[in-house]
Design a protein around this motif. Structure first.
Motif, short mmCIF file in Angstrom:
data_model
loop_
_atom_site.label_atom_id
_atom_site.label_comp_id
_atom_site.label_asym_id
_atom_site.label_seq_id
_atom_site.Cartn_x
_atom_site.Cartn_y
_atom_site.Cartn_z
N GLN A 50 -25.60 -21.94 -5.60
CA GLN A 50 -26.64 -21.21 -6.35
C GLN A 50 -26.95 -21.93 -7.65
O GLN A 50 -28.11 -22.15 -7.99
N LEU A 51 -25.90 -22.29 -8.40
CA LEU A 51 -26.11 -22.97 -9.68
C LEU A 51 -26.74 -24.34 -9.50
O LEU A 51 -27.62 -24.73 -10.27
N GLN A 52 -26.33 -25.06 -8.46
CA GLN A 52 -26.91 -26.37 -8.17
C GLN A 52 -28.40 -26.24 -7.86
O GLN A 52 -29.22 -27.02 -8.36
N MET B 72 -25.24 -22.84 -18.88
CA MET B 72 -26.09 -21.87 -18.21
C MET B 72 -25.39 -20.51 -18.25
O MET B 72 -24.25 -20.38 -17.79
N GLU C 179 -23.54 -18.84 -15.21
CA GLU C 179 -22.20 -19.27 -14.79
C GLU C 179 -21.15 -18.21 -15.10
O GLU C 179 -20.24 -18.00 -14.30
N LEU D 248 -30.46 -23.89 -8.88
CA LEU D 248 -31.19 -23.55 -10.11
C LEU D 248 -31.33 -24.75 -11.03
O LEU D 248 -32.34 -24.91 -11.71
N ARG D 249 -30.31 -25.60 -11.07
CA ARG D 249 -30.40 -26.82 -11.89
C ARG D 249 -31.44 -27.79 -11.32
O ARG D 249 -32.14 -28.46 -12.07
N GLN D 250 -31.53 -27.87 -10.01
CA GLN D 250 -32.48 -28.78 -9.36
C GLN D 250 -33.91 -28.25 -9.38
O GLN D 250 -34.85 -29.00 -9.18
N HIS D 251 -34.06 -26.93 -9.58
CA HIS D 251 -35.38 -26.31 -9.58
C HIS D 251 -35.57 -25.46 -10.84
O HIS D 251 -35.70 -24.24 -10.76
N PRO D 252 -35.57 -26.11 -12.01
CA PRO D 252 -35.73 -25.32 -13.25
C PRO D 252 -37.12 -24.69 -13.32
O PRO D 252 -38.08 -25.20 -12.74
N GLU E 121 -21.44 -22.12 -6.59
CA GLU E 121 -21.78 -23.50 -6.93
C GLU E 121 -23.10 -23.94 -6.31
O GLU E 121 -23.89 -24.64 -6.95
#
Length: 98
Positions: free
Chosen positions: A25-27, A1, A4, A29-33, A23
């Protein structure tokens, strides 16, 4: 991503009700593409200021979908570290009403 490398290790994001880390924020975004029906977004009223090795960006994000339009004001703070600009802080404020 790609995000990052843009977000600094000590990045903090102020969102309604809490302050989240890089972390988190990134989590999120990964869970809500973004889906195939993601709304269109564009920036308005951008203000960019640089103070040596710090930069501040203020503006508005306008999001348009089948449900209408939503406006969010934001402030992003960047630091120039190790030869690149990284986001160290972000804050969003949804605009309600006209």
């Amino acid at each position: 991503m790609a995000l990052e490398s843009i977000l600094a290790p000590d990045f903090l994001h102020v969102v309604p009700g809490e302050i989240i880390t890089k972390e988190q924020q990134l989590q999120f975004l990964r869970q809500h593409p973004a889906g195939s029906q993601h709304p269109q977004k564009h920036f308005e009223d951008l203000h960019v200021r640089v103070y040596g090795e710090a930069g501040i960006v203020n503006g508005a994000v306008i999001e348009t979908s089948e449900h209408g339009q939503r406006k969010t004001l934001f402030t992003d703070v960047f630091a120039y570290r190790d030869g690149k600009w990284q986001a160290v802080s972000a804050q969003e404020l949804p605009v309600t009403g006209p």
